[in-house]
Every structure is written in structure tokens, then in C-alpha cells.
Design an enzyme around this catalytic site. Sequence first.
Site, PDB file in Angstrom:
ATOM      1  N   GLY A 176      49.568  88.674  15.627  1.00 15.38           N
ATOM      2  CA  GLY A 176      50.060  89.864  16.028  1.00 15.38           C
ATOM      3  C   GLY A 176      49.576  90.173  17.470  1.00 15.38           C
ATOM      4  N   GLY A 177      49.013  89.294  18.171  1.00 18.08           N
ATOM      5  CA  GLY A 177      48.480  89.323  19.467  1.00 18.08           C
ATOM      6  C   GLY A 177      49.759  89.578  20.371  1.00 18.08           C
ATOM      7  N   ASP A 195      57.090  87.964   9.366  1.00 13.46           N
ATOM      8  CA  ASP A 195      56.690  86.712   9.064  1.00 13.46           C
ATOM      9  C   ASP A 195      56.781  86.275   7.660  1.00 13.46           C
ATOM     10  OD1 ASP A 195      54.384  85.134  10.843  1.00 13.46           O
ATOM     11  OD2 ASP A 195      54.086  84.882   8.684  1.00 13.46           O
ATOM     12  N   ASP A 221      61.893  85.481   5.905  1.00 15.52           N
ATOM     13  CA  ASP A 221      62.328  84.392   6.630  1.00 15.52           C
ATOM     14  C   ASP A 221      63.285  84.468   7.820  1.00 15.52           C
ATOM     15  OD1 ASP A 221      62.868  81.678   7.209  1.00 15.52           O
ATOM     16  OD2 ASP A 221      63.441  81.028   5.423  1.00 15.52           O
ATOM     17  N   CYS A 294      53.613  76.640  21.206  1.00 12.61           N
ATOM     18  CA  CYS A 294      52.501  76.169  21.954  1.00 12.61           C
ATOM     19  C   CYS A 294      52.521  74.599  21.758  1.00 12.61           C
ATOM     20  CB  CYS A 294      51.275  76.593  21.220  1.00 12.61           C
ATOM     21  SG  CYS A 294      51.398  76.438  19.384  1.00 12.61           S
TER      22      CYS A 294
END
Length: 357
Positions: A176-177, A195, A221, A294
Site C-alpha cells: 500500500g505504499g 491484490d 486477480d 523491482c
Amino acid sequence: RTVDAYSASELANRRARQKERKKAFAKSAELYQKVAVDLVDLIDDVGDDHFEVVAGVHHDEPIRFEGGQAVERGDHVGEPVPVDAVTGRPFEYARGEGRAIVSAPVTARLAAAGITARPHPQVPTALLLDRPVAVEQLPGFARGEVSVQDAGAQLAGAYLDLQDGQSVLDACAAPGGKTLDVLQRAADLSVTALDIDPVRLQRVADNLFRAGLHAGLVVADAADPPTGGWGARRYDRILIDAPCSATGVLRRHPDIRLLRRADDIDVLVGRQAEILDALWPLLAPGGRLLYVTCSLLPVENAQQIDAFVARHADAVVAELPTAPGSPAGKGVQLLPGIDASDGFFYAALVKASDGPV
């Protein structure tokens, strides 16, 4: 898909994976000390198609990724990434919650609490803490005035180019950032956060509550939008923080060394493509989709976007800033040890229309 729709076997599998992860974390401290040496084993696990060892791997020697191709890095093109940058101690960042730039009062409150920090040279919302601090010790954290988030992750809200009143789909939203950051970038946003994991989605709810913000939360999904509900809407902005190899955050999560398997990369690349293709029809004409990983692997990043643009004639690449980061295909790559952040890849795609992009 609701929480109740998960089968007993699915829940059992989730619990088993969570148990395996907890066991891995118990070994993290030991791994953290030797992960630079053990990275050679990770390279062996994933396979030569995705990693190349350059002159062996020791603490101060380099590696480079993706079958011998160096990560594209502007002035650093051809430079391999130092192992100690990938696996060393990560920086600790705080983000002042607000509309764009860390305010002076946040810095002053940190200083009054004996917490020294300095601005990130290229991310105006980020403060680099001089030493790690428990989140409960950060002044204003409980009131939602400050959050902890890597500087590279803080770029998502800016790269979405949000405007007041827009509708936003935050896919793969946990923890949630980025959701919090999005909600504070513009006024009167309508945000839907998805999510697939109900436990992780609860973390989004907790963060929203802490900050006094609201978003529609849906367990779903992202690769399988329904014909109704969130899947029937058209969004001005879509954020896909895609599941990936996490090779850009090894220094924060050395347990990845235990959990990553040789066949994971191909599965992840397929999953990323499924999510991109499934959500593209939900983007309104003239809208912007931001793809984020990432990962340091071009097959998940630049090559993934190249393949997507080849499949979708109405996808137009939007240029992103390269400070921090450097050009990587149709996107931007941030590297640990060079950009004072974790490793991230960003690419922005706009759906062609007759109106302004």
C-alpha cells in the site's frame, strides 16, 4: 473474486508458502553476511540464460545480468553492477505525506526526535535517514504524516502524471505504499486497489486507515478482470507493480536466495504479460499505464515492454525522466549503488486517442 471464493486447497497452499517464507526469514541474518559470496549459487539456480558471472563472484567483484548483456545505463552502459551494491545494507528512507515535496516541518520533527536525515538528491519526496529507525519512533508515523518507502518506489506517483478527479486502478497494490502516494498526488481521485492475497490487502487497509485516506479495496486477480464491478470500468491511470524476480531488492530480502527457483523467471514473465494484456482494455483512450518492477533483468523489463508494444498498436511509449536512473529500452532502470535506491524499472504507456496524451 471475494475472499470466500478461495478454495481450501488454495488457502492451504498460501499458508504453506507463508510458513516457508517465515523459515527463510529466520535465516536472513546469517545469509545477509554471506550473501555476496552465495550470490554465485543464486546465479546457478536461475541459470545462465538470465545471469552471467564476470571473473567469478567475490565481495568486491561485479556481475551483470541477462545472458551477458549489461543493464542499459546511459553513461553507465556496459558497466556491470557491483555485488556489494546489490547485496549491501539498504538505505533507509522516509517519505513526508503530502502533495509533492517533503516539507520542512517533517525534517524539523525528525531532528527534534534525534533522527538525522538528508534529502535525496533526485527524489524530492524522499528523506534519507542516517541510521535505521523503527517506524513507531518516526514522529507523525501513526498519524499518517510520514511513511517509510524506498526512494525508487516513490517515483511511481510522479510518473503516473496524476490530475485532479481522475480514476486510478492500482493493481498488485499490497502493501500500500504506492497507493498512499497516489492518493496524495492529486485531489478527488477515485482509486481502486487490487491484490490477489487477502492477507496482504489488509496491509493496504491498515496503511489507508493510518493516513486517513480512502480507496476501494478488492481481492482479485489482476490478470482476470470480471465483466462487472472494477472490471467494467475504464480508468484514466493504471499502475501495475508487477510480480517479478525481485533481483533489485536482494539487499533488503536475502531470503530470496532460498526461495527463487530456476524456472521462476519464465513463469513470472508470463504472468507479467498476462496482467498487462488483461488490464490494457480497461485503460481509457488517452490514459496512462505505468509498469513497474523491482527487477534488474531485461527479460522482465525492457524486453517485456518491447513485446507488449509489438502486440498492441494503440500503445504509445511516454518518455520518463532519467534522473534518477538511465534509459533501458522503452523505460528507465534504477540500479542499487548508483541511484541511491533499490533496483526498479519503470515504463509508461499511453493509449492512443484523438485527444491529448
